[in-house]
Write a protein that holds these residues in place. Structure first.
Motif, PDB file in Angstrom:
ATOM      1  N   LEU A 127      46.085  28.690   3.308  1.00 41.77           N
ATOM      2  CA  LEU A 127      45.746  27.689   2.218  1.00 41.77           C
ATOM      3  C   LEU A 127      46.929  27.354   1.621  1.00 41.77           C
ATOM      4  O   LEU A 127      47.972  28.276   1.360  1.00 41.77           O
ATOM      5  CB  LEU A 127      44.971  28.404   0.866  1.00 41.77           C
ATOM      6  CG  LEU A 127      43.633  29.035   1.166  1.00 41.77           C
ATOM      7  CD1 LEU A 127      42.915  29.384  -0.088  1.00 41.77           C
ATOM      8  CD2 LEU A 127      42.737  27.766   1.653  1.00 41.77           C
ATOM      9  N   LEU A 128      47.631  26.062   1.870  1.00 43.93           N
ATOM     10  CA  LEU A 128      49.005  25.862   1.974  1.00 43.93           C
ATOM     11  C   LEU A 128      48.977  24.940   0.412  1.00 43.93           C
ATOM     12  O   LEU A 128      48.383  24.156   0.326  1.00 43.93           O
ATOM     13  CB  LEU A 128      49.597  24.974   2.659  1.00 43.93           C
ATOM     14  CG  LEU A 128      50.915  24.752   2.807  1.00 43.93           C
ATOM     15  CD1 LEU A 128      51.951  25.852   2.772  1.00 43.93           C
ATOM     16  CD2 LEU A 128      51.359  23.808   4.096  1.00 43.93           C
ATOM     17  N   ASP A 129      49.857  25.523  -0.480  1.00 37.67           N
ATOM     18  CA  ASP A 129      50.136  24.955  -1.791  1.00 37.67           C
ATOM     19  C   ASP A 129      51.358  23.913  -1.840  1.00 37.67           C
ATOM     20  O   ASP A 129      52.522  24.451  -2.118  1.00 37.67           O
ATOM     21  CB  ASP A 129      50.116  25.967  -2.908  1.00 37.67           C
ATOM     22  CG  ASP A 129      49.015  26.900  -3.096  1.00 37.67           C
ATOM     23  OD1 ASP A 129      47.888  26.342  -3.240  1.00 37.67           O
ATOM     24  OD2 ASP A 129      49.284  27.955  -3.184  1.00 37.67           O
ATOM     25  N   LEU A 130      50.787  22.598  -1.762  1.00 38.60           N
ATOM     26  CA  LEU A 130      51.896  21.560  -1.780  1.00 38.60           C
ATOM     27  C   LEU A 130      52.032  21.006  -3.106  1.00 38.60           C
ATOM     28  O   LEU A 130      51.113  20.377  -3.505  1.00 38.60           O
ATOM     29  CB  LEU A 130      51.603  20.392  -0.563  1.00 38.60           C
ATOM     30  CG  LEU A 130      51.890  20.850   1.098  1.00 38.60           C
ATOM     31  CD1 LEU A 130      51.561  19.671   1.770  1.00 38.60           C
ATOM     32  CD2 LEU A 130      53.091  21.410   1.142  1.00 38.60           C
ATOM     33  N   LYS A 131      53.208  21.348  -3.729  1.00 33.28           N
ATOM     34  CA  LYS A 131      53.279  20.915  -5.248  1.00 33.28           C
ATOM     35  C   LYS A 131      53.693  19.627  -5.555  1.00 33.28           C
ATOM     36  O   LYS A 131      52.890  18.863  -6.080  1.00 33.28           O
ATOM     37  CB  LYS A 131      54.363  21.826  -5.916  1.00 33.28           C
ATOM     38  CG  LYS A 131      54.116  23.497  -5.566  1.00 33.28           C
ATOM     39  CD  LYS A 131      52.837  24.175  -6.139  1.00 33.28           C
ATOM     40  CE  LYS A 131      52.918  25.607  -5.852  1.00 33.28           C
ATOM     41  NZ  LYS A 131      51.794  26.280  -6.167  1.00 33.28           N
ATOM     42  N   GLN A 132      54.352  19.167  -4.789  1.00 36.12           N
ATOM     43  CA  GLN A 132      55.098  17.818  -4.887  1.00 36.12           C
ATOM     44  C   GLN A 132      55.825  17.502  -3.467  1.00 36.12           C
ATOM     45  O   GLN A 132      56.417  18.378  -2.927  1.00 36.12           O
ATOM     46  CB  GLN A 132      56.104  17.685  -5.901  1.00 36.12           C
ATOM     47  CG  GLN A 132      55.842  17.624  -7.296  1.00 36.12           C
ATOM     48  CD  GLN A 132      55.193  16.532  -8.006  1.00 36.12           C
ATOM     49  OE1 GLN A 132      55.222  15.511  -7.180  1.00 36.12           O
ATOM     50  NE2 GLN A 132      54.762  16.544  -9.155  1.00 36.12           N
ATOM     51  N   ILE A 133      55.792  16.185  -3.114  1.00 37.87           N
ATOM     52  CA  ILE A 133      56.345  15.567  -1.887  1.00 37.87           C
ATOM     53  C   ILE A 133      57.745  15.154  -2.259  1.00 37.87           C
ATOM     54  O   ILE A 133      58.675  15.138  -1.273  1.00 37.87           O
ATOM     55  CB  ILE A 133      55.536  14.517  -1.171  1.00 37.87           C
ATOM     56  CG1 ILE A 133      55.853  14.458   0.384  1.00 37.87           C
ATOM     57  CG2 ILE A 133      55.438  13.063  -2.177  1.00 37.87           C
ATOM     58  CD1 ILE A 133      55.684  15.522   0.990  1.00 37.87           C
ATOM     59  N   ASP A 134      58.027  14.840  -3.260  1.00 38.09           N
ATOM     60  CA  ASP A 134      59.404  14.403  -3.524  1.00 38.09           C
ATOM     61  C   ASP A 134      60.128  15.468  -3.799  1.00 38.09           C
ATOM     62  O   ASP A 134      59.951  16.352  -4.749  1.00 38.09           O
ATOM     63  CB  ASP A 134      59.342  13.337  -4.906  1.00 38.09           C
ATOM     64  CG  ASP A 134      60.620  12.657  -5.169  1.00 38.09           C
ATOM     65  OD1 ASP A 134      61.066  11.662  -4.546  1.00 38.09           O
ATOM     66  OD2 ASP A 134      61.477  13.477  -6.114  1.00 38.09           O
ATOM     67  N   PRO A 135      61.571  15.564  -3.206  1.00 35.54           N
ATOM     68  CA  PRO A 135      62.330  16.904  -3.329  1.00 35.54           C
ATOM     69  C   PRO A 135      62.603  16.913  -4.850  1.00 35.54           C
ATOM     70  O   PRO A 135      62.819  18.275  -5.321  1.00 35.54           O
ATOM     71  CB  PRO A 135      63.553  16.691  -2.449  1.00 35.54           C
ATOM     72  CG  PRO A 135      63.006  15.751  -1.595  1.00 35.54           C
ATOM     73  CD  PRO A 135      61.865  14.788  -2.093  1.00 35.54           C
ATOM     74  N   GLN A 179      53.493   8.912  -5.178  1.00 29.09           N
ATOM     75  CA  GLN A 179      53.586  10.263  -4.882  1.00 29.09           C
ATOM     76  C   GLN A 179      52.546  10.850  -4.014  1.00 29.09           C
ATOM     77  O   GLN A 179      52.878  11.369  -3.220  1.00 29.09           O
ATOM     78  CB  GLN A 179      54.248  11.282  -5.699  1.00 29.09           C
ATOM     79  CG  GLN A 179      55.733  10.948  -6.172  1.00 29.09           C
ATOM     80  CD  GLN A 179      56.406  11.938  -6.823  1.00 29.09           C
ATOM     81  OE1 GLN A 179      56.027  13.381  -6.709  1.00 29.09           O
ATOM     82  NE2 GLN A 179      57.362  11.967  -7.682  1.00 29.09           N
ATOM     83  N   LEU A 180      51.510  10.452  -4.575  1.00 26.94           N
ATOM     84  CA  LEU A 180      50.302  10.988  -4.041  1.00 26.94           C
ATOM     85  C   LEU A 180      49.839  10.510  -2.772  1.00 26.94           C
ATOM     86  O   LEU A 180      49.456  11.091  -1.838  1.00 26.94           O
ATOM     87  CB  LEU A 180      49.063  10.906  -4.993  1.00 26.94           C
ATOM     88  CG  LEU A 180      49.007  11.415  -6.360  1.00 26.94           C
ATOM     89  CD1 LEU A 180      47.742  10.818  -7.030  1.00 26.94           C
ATOM     90  CD2 LEU A 180      48.967  12.883  -6.318  1.00 26.94           C
ATOM     91  N   PHE A 181      50.213   9.201  -2.785  1.00 23.89           N
ATOM     92  CA  PHE A 181      50.122   8.500  -1.447  1.00 23.89           C
ATOM     93  C   PHE A 181      51.054   8.933  -0.330  1.00 23.89           C
ATOM     94  O   PHE A 181      50.498   9.080   0.678  1.00 23.89           O
ATOM     95  CB  PHE A 181      50.381   6.873  -1.654  1.00 23.89           C
ATOM     96  CG  PHE A 181      50.006   6.109  -0.516  1.00 23.89           C
ATOM     97  CD1 PHE A 181      48.626   5.677  -0.227  1.00 23.89           C
ATOM     98  CD2 PHE A 181      50.816   5.549   0.486  1.00 23.89           C
ATOM     99  CE1 PHE A 181      48.374   4.665   0.835  1.00 23.89           C
ATOM    100  CE2 PHE A 181      50.512   5.042   1.552  1.00 23.89           C
ATOM    101  CZ  PHE A 181      49.320   4.354   1.856  1.00 23.89           C
ATOM    102  N   ALA A 182      52.364   9.088  -0.668  1.00 22.41           N
ATOM    103  CA  ALA A 182      53.176   9.673   0.161  1.00 22.41           C
ATOM    104  C   ALA A 182      53.047  11.003   0.694  1.00 22.41           C
ATOM    105  O   ALA A 182      53.244  11.317   1.836  1.00 22.41           O
ATOM    106  CB  ALA A 182      54.853   9.597  -0.508  1.00 22.41           C
ATOM    107  N   LEU A 183      52.327  12.023  -0.276  1.00 26.65           N
ATOM    108  CA  LEU A 183      51.882  13.299   0.160  1.00 26.65           C
ATOM    109  C   LEU A 183      50.846  13.091   1.255  1.00 26.65           C
ATOM    110  O   LEU A 183      50.947  13.520   2.250  1.00 26.65           O
ATOM    111  CB  LEU A 183      51.375  13.916  -0.912  1.00 26.65           C
ATOM    112  CG  LEU A 183      50.657  15.384  -0.621  1.00 26.65           C
ATOM    113  CD1 LEU A 183      51.503  16.050   0.097  1.00 26.65           C
ATOM    114  CD2 LEU A 183      49.992  15.985  -2.184  1.00 26.65           C
TER     115      LEU A 183
END
Length: 259
Positions: A127-135, A179-183
Protein backbone atom coordinates in the motif's frame (compact mmCIF):
# COMPACT_ATOMS: atom_id res chain seq x y z
CA UNK A 1 15.09 -13.17 15.94
CA UNK A 2 14.89 -9.39 16.18
CA UNK A 3 12.31 -7.26 17.93
CA UNK A 4 10.52 -4.18 16.66
CA UNK A 5 9.23 -1.08 18.36
CA UNK A 6 5.47 -1.43 18.08
CA UNK A 7 3.05 1.40 18.75
CA UNK A 8 -0.08 -0.78 18.76
CA UNK A 9 -1.96 -3.65 17.13
CA UNK A 10 -5.40 -3.47 15.54
CA UNK A 11 -7.02 -6.88 15.56
CA UNK A 12 -9.71 -6.43 12.92
CA UNK A 13 -8.53 -3.96 10.27
CA UNK A 14 -10.75 -3.77 7.19
CA UNK A 15 -9.19 -0.92 5.19
CA UNK A 16 -5.51 -1.93 5.23
CA UNK A 17 -5.40 -4.48 2.44
CA UNK A 18 -7.65 -7.32 1.28
CA UNK A 19 -9.96 -8.97 3.80
CA UNK A 20 -9.89 -8.68 7.58
CA UNK A 21 -6.35 -8.12 8.82
CA UNK A 22 -4.14 -7.86 11.85
CA UNK A 23 -2.64 -4.37 11.52
CA UNK A 24 0.74 -3.72 13.13
CA UNK A 25 1.58 -0.05 13.78
CA UNK A 26 5.32 0.44 14.11
CA UNK A 27 6.90 3.35 15.92
CA UNK A 28 8.94 6.08 14.21
CA UNK A 29 8.44 8.20 11.10
CA UNK A 30 10.55 10.91 9.37
CA UNK A 31 7.49 12.45 7.70
CA UNK A 32 5.46 15.21 9.34
CA UNK A 33 2.32 15.16 7.22
CA UNK A 34 0.06 18.06 8.10
CA UNK A 35 -2.98 15.80 8.21
CA UNK A 36 -1.32 12.89 10.03
CA UNK A 37 -3.78 11.35 12.51
CA UNK A 38 -1.10 9.32 14.32
CA UNK A 39 1.45 11.90 15.57
CA UNK A 40 2.06 9.62 18.54
CA UNK A 41 3.90 7.26 16.15
CA UNK A 42 6.46 9.87 15.06
CA UNK A 43 9.04 9.30 17.82
CA UNK A 44 11.19 6.22 17.24
CA UNK A 45 11.68 5.85 21.00
CA UNK A 46 8.05 5.17 21.83
CA UNK A 47 6.00 1.98 21.81
CA UNK A 48 6.89 -1.45 23.13
CA UNK A 49 9.32 -4.10 21.95
CA UNK A 50 7.68 -7.11 20.31
CA UNK A 51 9.05 -10.10 18.43
CA UNK A 52 7.60 -11.55 15.22
CA UNK A 53 6.61 -14.64 17.22
CA UNK A 54 4.53 -12.56 19.65
CA UNK A 55 2.72 -10.87 16.78
CA UNK A 56 2.02 -14.17 15.05
CA UNK A 57 0.62 -15.53 18.31
CA UNK A 58 -1.82 -12.61 18.32
CA UNK A 59 -2.76 -13.44 14.74
CA UNK A 60 -3.34 -17.11 15.52
CA UNK A 61 -5.71 -16.28 18.38
CA UNK A 62 -8.12 -14.78 15.82
CA UNK A 63 -7.04 -16.78 12.79
CA UNK A 64 -10.58 -17.86 11.88
CA UNK A 65 -11.51 -14.22 11.21
CA UNK A 66 -8.54 -13.59 8.90
CA UNK A 67 -9.42 -15.99 6.08
CA UNK A 68 -8.94 -13.99 2.90
CA UNK A 69 -7.02 -11.40 4.94
CA UNK A 70 -3.60 -11.39 6.54
CA UNK A 71 -1.10 -9.10 8.25
CA UNK A 72 -0.44 -5.46 7.37
CA UNK A 73 2.47 -3.49 8.81
CA UNK A 74 1.95 0.27 8.83
CA UNK A 75 3.13 3.12 11.01
CA UNK A 76 4.84 5.22 11.57
CA UNK A 77 7.08 4.14 8.72
CA UNK A 78 7.75 0.38 8.36
CA UNK A 79 10.89 0.87 6.25
CA UNK A 80 12.48 2.36 9.36
CA UNK A 81 12.42 -1.16 10.82
CA UNK A 82 12.87 -3.07 7.57
CA UNK A 83 14.79 -6.04 9.01
CA UNK A 84 12.18 -6.63 11.70
CA UNK A 85 9.35 -6.41 9.16
CA UNK A 86 11.24 -8.82 6.88
CA UNK A 87 11.51 -11.36 9.70
CA UNK A 88 7.83 -10.97 10.55
CA UNK A 89 6.76 -11.36 6.93
CA UNK A 90 9.07 -14.32 6.37
CA UNK A 91 7.54 -16.11 9.35
CA UNK A 92 4.06 -15.14 8.13
CA UNK A 93 4.73 -16.52 4.65
CA UNK A 94 5.91 -19.81 6.14
CA UNK A 95 2.53 -19.99 7.89
CA UNK A 96 0.67 -19.21 4.66
CA UNK A 97 -0.33 -15.69 5.76
CA UNK A 98 -0.79 -12.86 3.21
CA UNK A 99 1.59 -9.94 3.89
CA UNK A 100 1.01 -6.27 3.15
CA UNK A 101 3.41 -3.34 3.60
CA UNK A 102 1.80 0.09 4.10
CA UNK A 103 4.54 2.66 3.44
CA UNK A 104 5.28 6.09 2.04
CA UNK A 105 8.58 4.83 0.61
CA UNK A 106 10.39 7.85 2.06
CA UNK A 107 13.30 5.72 3.39
CA UNK A 108 13.99 3.99 0.08
CA UNK A 109 17.57 4.58 -1.11
CA UNK A 110 17.71 4.80 -4.94
CA UNK A 111 21.50 4.38 -4.77
CA UNK A 112 21.11 1.01 -3.05
CA UNK A 113 17.70 -0.35 -4.07
CA UNK A 114 18.84 -3.89 -3.28
CA UNK A 115 18.57 -3.10 0.42
CA UNK A 116 14.80 -3.61 0.26
CA UNK A 117 14.92 -6.75 -1.89
CA UNK A 118 14.86 -9.17 1.04
CA UNK A 119 11.76 -7.47 2.46
CA UNK A 120 10.02 -7.28 -0.91
CA UNK A 121 10.68 -10.98 -1.50
CA UNK A 122 8.26 -11.80 1.33
CA UNK A 123 5.78 -8.97 0.63
CA UNK A 124 2.59 -9.86 -1.25
CA UNK A 125 1.21 -6.33 -1.57
CA UNK A 126 2.38 -2.76 -1.01
CA UNK A 127 0.00 0.00 0.00
CA UNK A 128 1.91 3.03 -1.25
CA UNK A 129 0.88 6.39 0.18
CA UNK A 130 1.53 9.06 -2.44
CA UNK A 131 0.89 12.39 -0.78
CA UNK A 132 1.63 14.84 -3.61
CA UNK A 133 3.19 14.58 -7.06
CA UNK A 134 4.61 18.12 -7.07
CA UNK A 135 7.94 18.23 -5.14
CA UNK A 136 7.41 21.70 -3.64
CA UNK A 137 3.87 20.92 -2.52
CA UNK A 138 5.08 17.61 -1.11
CA UNK A 139 7.74 19.37 0.97
CA UNK A 140 5.14 21.81 2.30
CA UNK A 141 2.72 19.01 3.15
CA UNK A 142 5.13 16.46 4.63
CA UNK A 143 8.43 18.19 5.38
CA UNK A 144 10.18 15.86 2.92
CA UNK A 145 11.01 15.74 -0.79
CA UNK A 146 9.21 13.08 -2.85
CA UNK A 147 12.09 11.97 -5.11
CA UNK A 148 12.78 8.83 -3.06
CA UNK A 149 9.09 8.00 -2.94
CA UNK A 150 8.65 8.21 -6.70
CA UNK A 151 11.83 6.18 -7.18
CA UNK A 152 10.42 3.54 -4.84
CA UNK A 153 7.21 3.41 -6.87
CA UNK A 154 9.23 2.84 -10.04
CA UNK A 155 11.33 0.17 -8.34
CA UNK A 156 8.22 -1.69 -7.21
CA UNK A 157 7.14 -1.64 -10.85
CA UNK A 158 10.47 -3.12 -11.94
CA UNK A 159 10.18 -5.84 -9.27
CA UNK A 160 6.56 -6.46 -10.31
CA UNK A 161 5.27 -6.08 -6.75
CA UNK A 162 1.49 -5.45 -6.74
CA UNK A 163 0.64 -1.97 -5.45
CA UNK A 164 -2.46 -0.25 -4.15
CA UNK A 165 -2.11 3.52 -4.27
CA UNK A 166 -3.56 5.69 -1.52
CA UNK A 167 -3.90 9.46 -1.73
CA UNK A 168 -5.53 11.82 0.77
CA UNK A 169 -7.76 14.56 -0.66
CA UNK A 170 -8.00 17.69 1.50
CA UNK A 171 -9.40 20.42 -0.73
CA UNK A 172 -8.96 22.01 -4.14
CA UNK A 173 -6.21 24.32 -2.90
CA UNK A 174 -4.03 21.53 -1.52
CA UNK A 175 -5.07 18.98 -4.18
CA UNK A 176 -5.74 21.04 -7.34
CA UNK A 177 -7.11 19.19 -10.39
CA UNK A 178 -3.88 19.71 -12.35
CA UNK A 179 -1.86 17.91 -9.67
CA UNK A 180 -4.39 15.09 -9.46
CA UNK A 181 -4.16 14.63 -13.22
CA UNK A 182 -0.34 14.73 -13.04
CA UNK A 183 -0.41 12.09 -10.31
CA UNK A 184 -2.54 9.98 -12.61
CA UNK A 185 -0.04 10.44 -15.42
CA UNK A 186 2.73 9.14 -13.17
CA UNK A 187 0.64 6.17 -12.09
CA UNK A 188 -0.25 5.46 -15.70
CA UNK A 189 3.44 4.95 -16.44
CA UNK A 190 3.52 2.06 -13.95
CA UNK A 191 2.23 -1.43 -14.72
CA UNK A 192 1.85 -2.88 -11.23
CA UNK A 193 -0.92 -0.61 -9.89
CA UNK A 194 -3.88 -2.78 -8.94
CA UNK A 195 -6.05 -0.16 -7.21
CA UNK A 196 -6.23 3.58 -6.57
CA UNK A 197 -7.94 4.74 -3.38
CA UNK A 198 -8.56 8.41 -2.60
CA UNK A 199 -9.27 9.01 1.07
CA UNK A 200 -11.29 11.98 2.25
CA UNK A 201 -9.33 14.15 4.72
CA UNK A 202 -10.70 13.93 8.26
CA UNK A 203 -9.94 15.67 11.56
CA UNK A 204 -10.19 12.68 13.90
CA UNK A 205 -6.56 13.06 14.95
CA UNK A 206 -6.95 16.53 16.48
CA UNK A 207 -7.43 15.14 19.99
CA UNK A 208 -4.05 13.39 19.78
CA UNK A 209 -2.34 16.68 18.93
CA UNK A 210 -4.01 18.27 21.94
CA UNK A 211 -2.87 15.43 24.20
CA UNK A 212 0.71 15.80 22.91
CA UNK A 213 0.64 19.59 23.28
CA UNK A 214 1.07 20.10 19.52
CA UNK A 215 -0.62 22.66 17.30
CA UNK A 216 -2.77 21.03 14.64
CA UNK A 217 -1.27 22.10 11.25
CA UNK A 218 -4.55 22.19 9.30
CA UNK A 219 -6.66 23.83 11.98
CA UNK A 220 -9.79 25.40 10.55
CA UNK A 221 -9.83 23.34 7.36
CA UNK A 222 -13.06 21.34 7.17
CA UNK A 223 -13.16 17.64 6.46
CA UNK A 224 -13.45 16.59 2.84
CA UNK A 225 -16.57 14.79 1.68
CA UNK A 226 -16.74 11.36 0.11
CA UNK A 227 -18.08 12.98 -3.05
CA UNK A 228 -15.01 15.23 -3.26
CA UNK A 229 -12.76 12.21 -2.82
CA UNK A 230 -14.61 10.37 -5.61
CA UNK A 231 -14.24 13.37 -7.94
CA UNK A 232 -10.52 13.55 -7.13
CA UNK A 233 -10.14 9.87 -7.95
CA UNK A 234 -11.89 10.45 -11.27
CA UNK A 235 -9.31 13.14 -12.12
CA UNK A 236 -6.44 10.80 -11.25
CA UNK A 237 -7.92 8.06 -13.41
CA UNK A 238 -8.19 10.52 -16.31
CA UNK A 239 -4.44 11.09 -16.11
CA UNK A 240 -3.78 7.35 -16.00
CA UNK A 241 -5.99 6.66 -19.02
CA UNK A 242 -4.37 9.46 -21.03
CA UNK A 243 -0.85 8.08 -20.50
CA UNK A 244 -1.93 4.55 -21.33
CA UNK A 245 -3.78 5.76 -24.43
CA UNK A 246 -0.59 7.42 -25.64
CA UNK A 247 1.46 4.33 -24.78
CA UNK A 248 -0.94 2.14 -26.73
CA UNK A 249 -0.84 4.48 -29.72
CA UNK A 250 2.97 4.53 -29.65
CA UNK A 251 3.18 0.74 -29.47
CA UNK A 252 0.69 0.45 -32.31
CA UNK A 253 2.77 2.80 -34.46
CA UNK A 254 5.97 0.86 -33.72
CA UNK A 255 4.22 -2.38 -34.62
CA UNK A 256 3.03 -0.93 -37.93
CA UNK A 257 6.50 0.35 -38.77
CA UNK A 258 7.91 -3.08 -38.02
CA UNK A 259 5.61 -4.61 -40.63
Amino acid sequence: MSEGRIHSLESFGTVDGPGVRLVVFVQGCPMRCRYCHNPDTWRAEGGQWMSPEEILQTYKRNEAFYRGGGITVTGGEPLGQAEFVRELFAAAKQAGIHTCLDTSGILFDPEHPERVDALLSVTDLVLLDLKQIDPECHRWLTGQDNARILAFARYLDVKQIPVWIRHVYVNEEINPPAQLFALGEFLGSLHNVKAVDVLAYHTMGISKYEQLGLAYPLAGIPQATMDQARQARTEILKGMREVRRKEKATNSTKSSEGC
